[in-house]
Design an enzyme around this catalytic site. Structure first.
Site, short mmCIF file in Angstrom:
data_model
loop_
_atom_site.label_atom_id
_atom_site.label_comp_id
_atom_site.label_asym_id
_atom_site.label_seq_id
_atom_site.Cartn_x
_atom_site.Cartn_y
_atom_site.Cartn_z
N GLU A 107 0.86 -1.17 0.00
CA GLU A 107 0.00 0.00 0.00
C GLU A 107 0.90 1.22 0.00
OE1 GLU A 107 -0.79 -1.01 4.63
OE2 GLU A 107 -2.15 -1.70 3.11
N TYR A 119 6.34 1.52 -8.92
CA TYR A 119 5.66 0.24 -8.79
C TYR A 119 5.03 -0.18 -10.11
CZ TYR A 119 6.24 0.91 -3.75
OH TYR A 119 6.76 1.10 -2.50
#
Length: 167
Positions: A107, A119
């Protein structure tokens, strides 16, 4: 060119990791919390990235059943923008695969655009949103995950050393 080494963290790394943590997050983990994961938590795997011998970053991941949860990945401000985060992330994915995990979860703050971009470039996809997740400012957390495949292995189950451009 400089040498980037990534290896499992040891107790003597904790002060440097705690410094990087404080420099990177508004609600940093304490040195005690990092110490716990480095030496006591059997589910945790903590790695340190060193550039020419200086602690440049670290990552903390927990392995639970066939899932790996990346709790922290942080690069010291003076070492950002050199690709160290991506290399460290790939190293952690390899370690998760070696542990038998099928998925890597994380997260990230919705406002952390550089991290979200990194990411995505490394194959993560957005899988959800936690509204008001961060207690200090009620910022949302973007949930991201990546299926782990055989393609991560570099044939090296120990430490990793790569040459990187230091410009």
């Amino acid at each position: 060119m400089s040498t980037l080494s990534i290896r499992p963290a040891r107790l003597y790394d904790v002060p440097a990791l705690a410094r990087i943590e404080r420099q990177s997050f508004t609600s940093p983990w304490s040195a005690d919390a990092i110490t716990h994961d480095v030496i006591e938590n059997e589910r945790a795997f903590v790695a340190v990235a060193e550039l020419d011998g200086a602690a440049a970053g670290y990552a903390d991941m927990w392995i639970i059943a066939d899932e790996a949860q990346l709790y922290n990945i942080a690069i010291a401000p003076e070492f950002r923008g050199r690709g160290i985060g991506s290399i460290l992330l790939r190293y952690m994915a390899e370690k998760a695969e070696e542990a038998g995990c099928r998925i890597l979860l994380l997260e990230v703050r919705r406002s952390n655009i550089p991290a979200i971009s990194m990411y995505r470039k490394n194959g993560f996809k957005e899988s959800g949103l936690r509204k008001g997740y961060y207690a200090e400012d009620a910022e949302d957390a973007v949930l991201m995950d990546k299926e782990i495949s055989e393609g991560h292995r570099n044939g090296n189950s120990g430490d990793l050393e790569v040459e990187i451009d230091t410009i």
